[in-house]
Design a protein around this motif. Structure first.
Motif, PDB file in Angstrom:
ATOM      1  N   LEU A 158       0.864  -1.171   0.000  1.00 53.78           N
ATOM      2  CA  LEU A 158       0.000   0.000   0.000  1.00 53.78           C
ATOM      3  C   LEU A 158       0.903   1.224   0.000  1.00 53.78           C
ATOM      4  O   LEU A 158       1.764   1.354   0.875  1.00 53.78           O
ATOM      5  N   LEU A 217      -7.694   2.776   5.253  1.00 54.01           N
ATOM      6  CA  LEU A 217      -7.059   2.001   4.180  1.00 54.01           C
ATOM      7  C   LEU A 217      -6.613   0.637   4.690  1.00 54.01           C
ATOM      8  O   LEU A 217      -6.758  -0.378   4.002  1.00 54.01           O
ATOM      9  N   CYS A 222      -6.858  -2.279   1.589  1.00 54.10           N
ATOM     10  CA  CYS A 222      -6.569  -1.670   0.294  1.00 54.10           C
ATOM     11  C   CYS A 222      -5.123  -1.909  -0.121  1.00 54.10           C
ATOM     12  O   CYS A 222      -4.225  -1.998   0.721  1.00 54.10           O
ATOM     13  N   TYR A 226      -2.574   5.441  -3.078  1.00 57.24           N
ATOM     14  CA  TYR A 226      -3.687   6.317  -2.722  1.00 57.24           C
ATOM     15  C   TYR A 226      -3.180   7.698  -2.327  1.00 57.24           C
ATOM     16  O   TYR A 226      -2.252   7.826  -1.524  1.00 57.24           O
ATOM     17  N   ILE A 273      -9.721   7.280  -2.609  1.00 55.70           N
ATOM     18  CA  ILE A 273      -9.820   6.818  -1.225  1.00 55.70           C
ATOM     19  C   ILE A 273     -11.242   6.991  -0.695  1.00 55.70           C
ATOM     20  O   ILE A 273     -11.730   6.161   0.072  1.00 55.70           O
ATOM     21  N   ASP A 276     -13.227   4.011  -2.141  1.00 50.62           N
ATOM     22  CA  ASP A 276     -12.846   2.687  -1.665  1.00 50.62           C
ATOM     23  C   ASP A 276     -13.014   2.496  -0.156  1.00 50.62           C
ATOM     24  O   ASP A 276     -13.130   1.358   0.316  1.00 50.62           O
ATOM     25  N   THR A 277     -13.008   3.591   0.605  1.00 52.09           N
ATOM     26  CA  THR A 277     -13.082   3.450   2.062  1.00 52.09           C
ATOM     27  C   THR A 277     -14.188   4.277   2.711  1.00 52.09           C
ATOM     28  O   THR A 277     -14.498   4.070   3.885  1.00 52.09           O
TER      29      THR A 277
END
Length: 305
Positions: A158, A217, A222, A226, A273, A276-277
């Motif tokens: 990550l 994250l 993930c 990012y 971000i 995705d989160t």
């Protein structure tokens, strides 16, 4: 978890949150005035000490890499040192990881230097990487080597590209971090150099928001790269005015000519971000400056008592 560089500005805040639900160790060189956090194991040494680093990785499943020996100005002044102390030492780490139980590497890169001159108003993660200084070049190289080793299925990775974090714990040494430098100048009656008249626009993120983003994250498992920022740009003149309002005092300024390579405007996109989160920054600039001001004043009072 092993946090490399866990006593620095970002690292200390991150460790404070991670230790609540994880066994956390910190690998760090000794820092004057740095305090150890309860419940955290500290291992002191230099990043180049391969044997000590290997011992520190025993039983670790996640490594968070925050070590950086340079800032943009010092990296440009000595690219050889930047290359040896950051890139080469990270490659040594990457060579060790396949011998361990580490399954994930989280690397703090740089949202402000890896992309170079922006081609869009908001810079997304798939923007071309064309750094204009040694600091960004080395950060890009580290990212690429991480991908190279991860492609061999040694570990997941990550990459976090933060904008310009600020907040409690950040101290001005005159090299990086315009917000603490402005506060230091106004508190100590110094003249603040206003590069290019203060028109340069950047993205500033409060430290608590950055740490929350990292936690999101991690929790969402993930991978990839990012951006983490506020998603909004402010020029230096706006920062000066906001700090003056916080302090109730005018800042002495001197306009100086900006570097010809300086980027005029740079703001990160945080769409990825958020999608995705579900994360979004919660601290407005004015609120973040107020909290930082309160911390500075408390620190000043403690030092005088």
């Amino acid at each position: 978890m092993l946090v490399l560089g866990g006593s620095g500005f970002i690292g200390s805040h991150l460790v404070q949150v991670l230790k609540e639900h994880n066994a956390v160790s910190v690998f760090e060189r000794r820092r004057i005035g740095a305090k150890e956090q309860a419940g955290v194991q500290y291992i002191y040494g230099d990043f180049e000490q391969e044997d000590l680093l290997r011992k520190s990785l025993v039983g670790i499943d996640t490594v968070i890499h925050l070590i950086s020996t340079t800032v943009p100005k010092t990296a440009d002044a000595d690219p050889v040192f930047d290359l040896n102390s950051n890139l080469m030492n990270t490659i040594r780490l990457l060579k060790i990881l396949p011998e361990t139980r580490v399954r994930k590497l989280i690397y703090f890169s740089s949202g402000g230097t890896v992309y170079g001159e922006p081609k869009t108003a908001l810079v997304k993660e798939d923007h071309s990487r064309e750094p204009i200084g040694s600091y960004g070049i080395v950060k890009c190289a580290i990212e690429d080597y991480i991908r190279f080793y991860a492609s061999k299925n040694y570990f997941e990775y990550l990459i976090i590209r933060p904008s310009n974090p600020y907040g409690p714990g950040q101290i001005s040494y005159g090299l990086q971090g315009v917000i603490p430098i402005i506060f230091d100048a106004i508190i100590n009656d110094k003249v603040f150099q206003l590069w290019g008249g203060g028109s340069q626009v950047r993205d500033y993120i409060y430290i608590a928001d950055l740490i929350e983003a990292v936690q999101k994250l991690i929790d969402a498992a993930c991978t990839g790269a990012y951006n983490v920022g506020s998603g909004q740009g402010h020029d230096v003149n706006q920062l000066v005015k906001a700090v003056e309002q916080q302090m109730g005092k005018a800042l002495q300024t001197k306009v100086v000519e900006t570097d010809h390579n300086a980027i005029e405007r740079f703001v990160l996109s945080i769409d990825k971000i958020g999608k995705d989160t579900g994360w979004s920054p919660q601290t407005a600039l004015e609120d973040g400056l107020r909290k930082y001001h309160q911390w500075l004043m408390q620190r000043l009072e403690e030092s005088e008592s």
